[in-house]
Design a protein around this motif. Structure first.
Motif, PDB file in Angstrom:
ATOM      1  N   ALA A 316       1.089  -1.142   0.312  1.00  0.00           N
ATOM      2  CA  ALA A 316       0.304  -0.035   0.025  1.00  0.00           C
ATOM      3  C   ALA A 316       1.159   1.294  -0.157  1.00  0.00           C
ATOM      4  O   ALA A 316       1.874   0.804   0.306  1.00  0.00           O
ATOM      5  N   ASP A 317      -0.127   2.756  -0.205  1.00  0.00           N
ATOM      6  CA  ASP A 317       0.888   3.236   0.026  1.00  0.00           C
ATOM      7  C   ASP A 317       0.741   4.255   1.107  1.00  0.00           C
ATOM      8  O   ASP A 317      -0.514   4.034   1.408  1.00  0.00           O
ATOM      9  N   ILE A 318       1.607   5.539   2.125  1.00  0.00           N
ATOM     10  CA  ILE A 318       1.893   5.274   3.235  1.00  0.00           C
ATOM     11  C   ILE A 318       0.161   6.516   2.847  1.00  0.00           C
ATOM     12  O   ILE A 318      -0.158   6.843   4.339  1.00  0.00           O
ATOM     13  N   GLY A 319      -0.412   6.800   2.023  1.00  0.00           N
ATOM     14  CA  GLY A 319      -1.175   7.997   2.028  1.00  0.00           C
ATOM     15  C   GLY A 319      -2.588   7.255   1.921  1.00  0.00           C
ATOM     16  O   GLY A 319      -3.800   7.871   2.038  1.00  0.00           O
ATOM     17  N   TRP A 320      -2.718   5.451   2.095  1.00  0.00           N
ATOM     18  CA  TRP A 320      -4.343   5.334   2.789  1.00  0.00           C
ATOM     19  C   TRP A 320      -4.022   4.857   3.916  1.00  0.00           C
ATOM     20  O   TRP A 320      -2.381   4.462   4.683  1.00  0.00           O
ATOM     21  N   VAL A 321      -5.124   4.765   4.883  1.00  0.00           N
ATOM     22  CA  VAL A 321      -5.045   3.285   6.411  1.00  0.00           C
ATOM     23  C   VAL A 321      -3.758   2.742   6.232  1.00  0.00           C
ATOM     24  O   VAL A 321      -3.565   2.287   7.313  1.00  0.00           O
ATOM     25  N   THR A 322      -3.690   1.850   4.944  1.00  0.00           N
ATOM     26  CA  THR A 322      -3.193   0.550   4.918  1.00  0.00           C
ATOM     27  C   THR A 322      -1.925   0.466   5.217  1.00  0.00           C
ATOM     28  O   THR A 322      -0.969   0.059   5.504  1.00  0.00           O
ATOM     29  N   GLY A 323      -1.580   1.696   4.622  1.00  0.00           N
ATOM     30  CA  GLY A 323      -0.030   2.360   4.693  1.00  0.00           C
ATOM     31  C   GLY A 323       0.256   3.028   6.042  1.00  0.00           C
ATOM     32  O   GLY A 323       1.448   2.773   6.819  1.00  0.00           O
ATOM     33  N   HIS A 324      -0.330   3.292   6.731  1.00  0.00           N
ATOM     34  CA  HIS A 324      -0.894   3.765   8.353  1.00  0.00           C
ATOM     35  C   HIS A 324      -0.294   2.516   9.011  1.00  0.00           C
ATOM     36  O   HIS A 324       0.906   2.581   9.714  1.00  0.00           O
ATOM     37  N   SER A 325      -1.415   1.262   9.114  1.00  0.00           N
ATOM     38  CA  SER A 325      -1.440   0.686  10.338  1.00  0.00           C
ATOM     39  C   SER A 325      -0.567  -0.700  10.174  1.00  0.00           C
ATOM     40  O   SER A 325       0.379  -0.946  10.167  1.00  0.00           O
ATOM     41  N   TYR A 326      -0.574  -1.117   8.697  1.00  0.00           N
ATOM     42  CA  TYR A 326       0.956  -1.726   8.245  1.00  0.00           C
ATOM     43  C   TYR A 326       2.509  -1.400   7.649  1.00  0.00           C
ATOM     44  O   TYR A 326       3.229  -2.119   6.984  1.00  0.00           O
ATOM     45  N   ILE A 327       2.581   0.052   7.475  1.00  0.00           N
ATOM     46  CA  ILE A 327       3.838   0.020   6.955  1.00  0.00           C
ATOM     47  C   ILE A 327       4.553   1.021   7.799  1.00  0.00           C
ATOM     48  O   ILE A 327       5.345   0.443   8.911  1.00  0.00           O
ATOM     49  N   ALA A 328       3.807   2.364   8.049  1.00  0.00           N
ATOM     50  CA  ALA A 328       3.954   3.353   9.162  1.00  0.00           C
ATOM     51  C   ALA A 328       4.640   2.971  10.581  1.00  0.00           C
ATOM     52  O   ALA A 328       4.825   3.272  11.247  1.00  0.00           O
ATOM     53  N   TYR A 329       3.310   1.700  11.254  1.00  0.00           N
ATOM     54  CA  TYR A 329       3.018   2.064  12.353  1.00  0.00           C
ATOM     55  C   TYR A 329       3.491   0.461  12.744  1.00  0.00           C
ATOM     56  O   TYR A 329       4.441  -0.071  14.152  1.00  0.00           O
ATOM     57  N   GLY A 330       2.646  -0.363  12.474  1.00  0.00           N
ATOM     58  CA  GLY A 330       2.098  -2.003  12.492  1.00  0.00           C
ATOM     59  C   GLY A 330       3.873  -2.988  12.942  1.00  0.00           C
ATOM     60  O   GLY A 330       3.976  -3.186  14.100  1.00  0.00           O
ATOM     61  N   PRO A 331       4.270  -2.941  11.879  1.00  0.00           N
ATOM     62  CA  PRO A 331       5.536  -3.536  11.150  1.00  0.00           C
ATOM     63  C   PRO A 331       6.869  -3.627  12.123  1.00  0.00           C
ATOM     64  O   PRO A 331       7.121  -3.605  13.079  1.00  0.00           O
ATOM     65  N   LEU A 332       6.938  -1.703  12.528  1.00  0.00           N
ATOM     66  CA  LEU A 332       7.946  -1.053  13.452  1.00  0.00           C
ATOM     67  C   LEU A 332       7.541  -1.207  14.596  1.00  0.00           C
ATOM     68  O   LEU A 332       8.438  -1.455  15.541  1.00  0.00           O
ATOM     69  N   ALA A 333       6.433  -1.290  15.606  1.00  0.00           N
ATOM     70  CA  ALA A 333       6.003  -1.303  16.306  1.00  0.00           C
ATOM     71  C   ALA A 333       5.933  -3.473  17.361  1.00  0.00           C
ATOM     72  O   ALA A 333       6.166  -3.239  18.293  1.00  0.00           O
ATOM     73  N   VAL A 334       6.416  -3.810  16.615  1.00  0.00           N
ATOM     74  CA  VAL A 334       6.569  -5.721  16.576  1.00  0.00           C
ATOM     75  C   VAL A 334       8.080  -5.446  15.996  1.00  0.00           C
ATOM     76  O   VAL A 334       8.383  -6.573  16.204  1.00  0.00           O
ATOM     77  N   GLY A 335       9.032  -4.312  15.694  1.00  0.00           N
ATOM     78  CA  GLY A 335       9.890  -4.739  15.665  1.00  0.00           C
ATOM     79  C   GLY A 335      10.388  -6.245  14.382  1.00  0.00           C
ATOM     80  O   GLY A 335      11.756  -6.413  14.181  1.00  0.00           O
ATOM     81  N   ALA A 336       9.396  -5.418  13.390  1.00  0.00           N
ATOM     82  CA  ALA A 336       9.351  -6.681  11.784  1.00  0.00           C
ATOM     83  C   ALA A 336      10.786  -6.003  11.387  1.00  0.00           C
ATOM     84  O   ALA A 336      11.248  -4.739  11.346  1.00  0.00           O
ATOM     85  N   THR A 337      10.957  -6.534  10.309  1.00  0.00           N
ATOM     86  CA  THR A 337      11.751  -5.972   8.685  1.00  0.00           C
ATOM     87  C   THR A 337      10.951  -6.054   7.760  1.00  0.00           C
ATOM     88  O   THR A 337      10.021  -7.087   7.747  1.00  0.00           O
ATOM     89  N   GLU A 338      10.514  -5.028   7.048  1.00  0.00           N
ATOM     90  CA  GLU A 338       9.947  -4.596   6.245  1.00  0.00           C
ATOM     91  C   GLU A 338      10.210  -3.949   4.799  1.00  0.00           C
ATOM     92  O   GLU A 338      11.111  -3.293   4.796  1.00  0.00           O
ATOM     93  N   VAL A 339       9.600  -4.274   3.975  1.00  0.00           N
ATOM     94  CA  VAL A 339       9.763  -3.838   2.707  1.00  0.00           C
ATOM     95  C   VAL A 339       8.795  -2.745   2.412  1.00  0.00           C
ATOM     96  O   VAL A 339       7.505  -2.878   2.688  1.00  0.00           O
ATOM     97  N   VAL A 340       9.560  -0.927   2.137  1.00  0.00           N
ATOM     98  CA  VAL A 340       8.933  -0.117   1.808  1.00  0.00           C
ATOM     99  C   VAL A 340       8.996  -0.002   0.010  1.00  0.00           C
ATOM    100  O   VAL A 340      10.100   0.340  -0.236  1.00  0.00           O
TER     101      VAL A 340
END
Ligand code: 6R9
Length: 665
Positions: A316-340
Motif C-alpha cells: 500500500a501507499d502511506i497515503g491510505w490507512v493500510t499504509g498507516h497501520s501496516y507500513i508506518a506503525y504496525g511492523p515497526l511496533a513489533v520490531g519487524a523487517t519490512e519492505v517499503v
C-alpha cells in the motif's frame, strides 16, 4: 439496500471449497488452531475491558500505566486507556533499540528503479529524532497538525514517526490527489506545515509534488501553513519560497540524534486521515495514539503471525490507512523487517512484485485484489511475467485488503503466488476501524475463497436489519460492530455531529458502529461475506470515493449543468466510475462528445486527482428523474452496466431519456 449487488453474495454462498491452514503453520502460529481463537473470543466475551486491558499492558510500553480501560461516559465518543501516557514513536523505535534489535533492519527501501537502501532500527530512530528536532526548531509542537504529501520513502515513514514523537497530529494526503484536494485538507486540518518531496518517481516517471503544494497554497485559505519541508528525491527543478520552504537535509543538519519523546495521553490524536463518505466533502477520520497502536501491533501478530525472522511487505501507499497501520506503525511496533516500495506493480514489467519478493526473500506479502487481477491479466498476455518464473519459495503467508476478492483471483493467488502452501488472509477493515476486523487467522481459520471469514477476538461484529435487529445467518443485512474497540475512529475532525450521525445513527440505537457495508453470514459456518457498500461510496481499485464528490467536481465545470455518477462492476478495478452528464449546451455527439468527455475527465483529475477520473462519460439532454426531481441512480446503474431496465419506471418523469443514455458515446 444491503445485498442489492448480489453477485458477490452469491459467490460467497456458492463457494464450497475449504482450505485448512497448513499443519506446519498451525504448529508455530501465534494463534494456533480454532480452540485458541475461541478461547480468546471467550475471554473477550467474559470480561471485555479486562481482555483489552491485558493486551494493552502486554503489547505496548506505557510511560505511565492507565487505570481506566474504557470510558463510555461520552458515548459514542469512546475513550480507551485515557489516563495512560505513552509515545507511539517510542514504542516503534526506541523500544526495539533497547530490546537488542538496534542493528536489525527495520526498512528495506526498494526504489522505483530497483535501487535498495536499508535503515536499521538505530538509524531509523536517529533519523526520526533529527527530523523531530528539526520540526521543533521550526516551532512545530504537540497538537499542531502537519500535512504529509510525500513519495513512498524511508523519509515518509520517518516524517510520520517524527510527528508522533513530538505529539503533532499528521494527516497524510495521497500523492495522487490534486492541488485542490490538498488545499481542502490543509484548510480543514488547519495545518501549520506541509512535508513533501520535490518529485516522486513512479514507473520511471517524475511526478510533481512540491509544485502541487505550491499550487494548493496559492489557492488561498492556507495561511496557517508557515513551513514547507522538502525532501530532495529527484533533484528536479522546483520553486523555492525562502523563509517558508526548507530542504529536509537542511532542517535536520546539525540537529541532535536524540529527541526525548513527548509523552501524550492515549487519546491524543495520532493522525487524521481523510476518506470519502456518501455525502459532502471528505471527512477527517481521527485516530487516537494508544488504541490505534495497540491494534496495529496486535494484528501484525495475530493476522500476519509475524515472527522475528520475517520480511514483511505491504504494497500500500502511506497515503491510505493500510499504509498507516501496516507500513508506518504496525511492523515497526513489533520490531519487524519490512519492505517499503516506491514504484508500481507494472514497472519495469508486470513481474515487479514477484521479482521483489524473490530479491528480498519476502515471507509475508499483503496487497490488493485489484493488483492481483491486473497481474493475472498481464501474465496471460506475457507468460514471462507469470509468478511461476520467479523463486517465491520464501513466502509463507499472503494477504489481501481493500475490496472483495473474487474466488477466481483468490485461487490464482493461492496457487500461483503461494504455491498452494501459504494461507491467504482476506482482511476486511476500513479507515475508520484502524486495523483488521474480519479476517481468517492463518494458523487457525479454515479458509473459503471470497469470504473474510470471522471477526478477530474482541471485535463484536454482527449483521442487523434497518431497525438494528439481528438477522439470521443466510440473510443479508447491514454490517455493524456492537461494542467499541480500541482502534476505532474517535471523531471526524471538526465535525463531531457528522461522526455521530454517520457512524452511530439513532435508527440503530446510537450505540452500534455502522460500517457502511452490507454483509451476509453463511448458514453453516457463520462466515462473513461482504456484499459491498450500502451507501454512495465507490471502490475503484481499492480506493474509496464518494459519488457526490465526483458529481460536485463535474458540476464545477462551466460547461456542465448536471451530473450523476454511478459505479459499475469492472473486471480489473472492482468497480469503475460512469458519469452521466447534461451540458449547458446542446447534447454533443460523435467527435464532439469524445472531445468534451476527455476534457471533463481531465477536469476531474485536476479537481480531485487522477484516481477519480470517470472511465466513461455519457451525455444526455436530461437525467432520469422522479416526479419530485430525484435522480434515479438505480436506473443509471443498470444502464451503466449495459443491461436493459426491467425495474418499475412508473415514477419516472421522463422515460424517453433512458433510450438516449443507454449507449456509450
Ligand atoms: C482498509 C481499507 C474500506 C472499504 C470497506 C469495504 C471495502 C476493504 C475489504 C473490503 C471486502 C475486504 N473493503 N477490505 N470489502 N473485503 N477484505 O480498504 O480501508 O479505504 O477505508 O475502505 O473497503 O467496502 O468499507 P478504506
Amino acid at each position: 439496500m444491503a445485498g442489492s449487488e448480489s453477485k458477490q453474495e452469491n459467490q460467497g454462498l456458492q463457494e464450497h471449497r475449504v482450505f485448512a491452514p497448513p499443519a506446519e503453520f498451525v504448529a508455530s502460529a501465534t494463534i494456533s488452531g480454532m480452540d485458541a481463537y475461541n478461547a480468546l473470543c471467550a475471554e473477550a466475551e467474559a470480561d471485555y475491558e479486562g481482555f483489552w486491558a491485558r493486551l494493552a499492558r502486554e503489547h505496548l510500553d506505557w510511560h505511565k500505566p492507565f487505570t481506566q480501560t474504557l470510558d463510555e461516559s461520552q458515548a459514542p465518543f469512546y475513550k480507551w486507556f485515557a489516563d495512560g501516557l505513552l509515545n507511539v514513536s517510542y514504542n516503534c523505535l526506541d523500544r526495539n533499540v533497547l530490546n537488542g534489535n538496534a542493528e536489525k533492519t527495520a526498512i528495506i527501501f526498494e526504489a522505483d528503479d530497483g535501487q535498495v537502501t536499508r535503515a536499521n532500527y538505530r538509524e531509523l530512530l536517529e533519523r526520526t529524532s533529527k527530523f523531530a528536532n528539526g520540526l521543533k526548531a521550526r516551532g512545530i509542537k504537540k497538537g499542531d497538525r502537519v500535512i504529509i504529501y510525500m513519495s513512498m520513502s524511508i523519509e515518509g515513514v520517518a516524517a510520520m514517526q517524527a510527528c508522533a514523537r513530538i505529539g503533532a497530529t499528521h494527516s497524510v494526503v495521497f500523492g495522487g490527489f490534486s492541488a485542490k484536494s490538498l488545499q481542502e485538507r490543509i484548510i480543514d486540518a488547519g495545518a501549520v506545515a506541509v512535508i513533501t518531496a520535490d518529485e516522486q518517481l513512479r514507473g520511471g516517471k517524475h511526478l510533481p509534488l512540491k509544485s502541487i503544494v505550491d499550487e494548493a497554497l496559492a489557492l488561498g485559505g492556507c495561511e496557517s501553513v508557515a513551513n514547507v519541508i522538502v525532501y530532495k528525491r529527484t533533484g528536479g527543478n522546483i520553486a523555492f519560497n525562502e523563509g517558508r520552504d526548507v530542504w529536509l537535509h537542511d532542517l535536520v543538519d546539525g540537529q541532535s540524534a536524540e529527541c526525548e519523546p513527548e509523552w501524550v495521553d492515549a487519546e491524543h490524536p495520532l493522525f487524521i486521515l481523510y476518506t470519502s463518505g456518501s455525502t459532502g466533502t471528505p471527512k477527517g477520520v481521527q485516530h487516537a495514539s494508544g488504541g490505534f497502536l495497540l491494534w496495529a501491533a496486535l494484528t501484525m501478530k495475530w493476522t500476519f503471525d509475524i515472527k522475528p525472522s520475517d520480511v514483511f511487505w505491504c504494497t500500500a501507499d502511506i497515503g491510505w490507512v493500510t499504509g498507516h497501520s501496516y507500513i508506518a506503525y504496525g511492523p515497526l511496533a513489533v520490531g519487524a523487517t519490512e519492505v517499503v516500495f516506491e514504484g508500481v506493480p507494472t514497472y519495469p514489467n508486470a513481474g515487479r512484485f514477484w521479482d521483489t519478493i524473490a530479491k528480498h526473500k519476502v515471507n509475508i506479502f499483503y496487497t490488493a485484489p485489484t493488483a492481483i487481477r491486473s497481474l493475472i491479466k498481464a501474465a496471460d498476455v506475457d507468460p514471462t511475467v507469470h509468478p511461476k518464473n520467479y523463486d517465491l519459495s520464501s513466502l509463507r503467508l499472503l494477504g489481501t485488503v481493500g475490496e472483495p476478492i473474487n474466488p477466481e483471483a483468490w485461487m490464482w493467488y493461492y496457487n500461483n503466488v503461494g504455491g498452494a502452501r501459504c494461507p491467504v488472509v482476506d482482511t476486511f477493515w476500513q479507515t475508520e476501524t484502524g486495523g483488521h476486523m474480519i479476517t481468517p487467522l492463518p494458523g487457525a481459520t479454515p479458509m473459503v475463497p471470497g469470504s473474510c471469514t470471522l471477526p478477530l477476538p474482541g471485535i463484536m461484529t454482527a449483521i442487523v436489519d434497518e431497525a438494528g435487529h439481528d438477522v439470521p445467518n443466510g440473510q443479508g443485512g447491514i454490517l455493524v460492530v456492537k461494542r467499541p474497540w480500541p482502534s476505532m475512529i474517535r471523531t471526524i475532525w471538526n465535525n463531531p455531529e457528522r461522526f455521530k450521525a454517520g457512524y452511530f445513527p439513532d435508527e440503530l440505537g446510537g450505540r452500534m458502529y455502522l460500517a457502511g457495508d452490507g454483509a451476509i453470514r453463511n448458514k453453516e459456518t457463520g462466515y462473513f461475506t461482504i456484499t459491498g457498500r450500502i451507501d454512495d461510496v465507490l471502490n475503484v481499485s481499492g480506493h474509496r470515493m464518494g459519488t457526490m464528490e465526483i458529481e460536485s467536481a463535474l458540476v464545477a465545470n462551466p460547461m456542465v449543468a448536471e451530473a450523476a455518477v454511478v459505479g459499475r462492476p469492472d473486471e480489473t478495478t472492482g468497480e469503475s466510475i460512469c458519469a452521466f452528464v447534461v451540458l449547458k449546451q446542446a447534447r454533443p455527439t460523435g467527435e464532439d462528445a469524445k472531445r468534451i468527455a476527455l476534457e471533463l475527465r481531465n477536469w476531474v483529475a485536476k479537481e480531485i486527482g487522477p484516481i477519480a477520473k470517470p472511465k466513461e462519460i455519457r451525455f444526455g439532454d436530461n437525467l432520469p428523474k422522479t416526479r419530485s426531481g430525484k435522480i434515479m441512480r438505480r436506473l443509471l446503474r443498470v444502464l451503466a452496466k449495459g443491461e436493459t431496465i426491467t425495474q418499475d419506471i412508473s415514477t419516472l418523469e421522463n422515460p424517453a431519456i433512458l433510450e438516449q443514455l443507454k449507449d456509450s458515446n
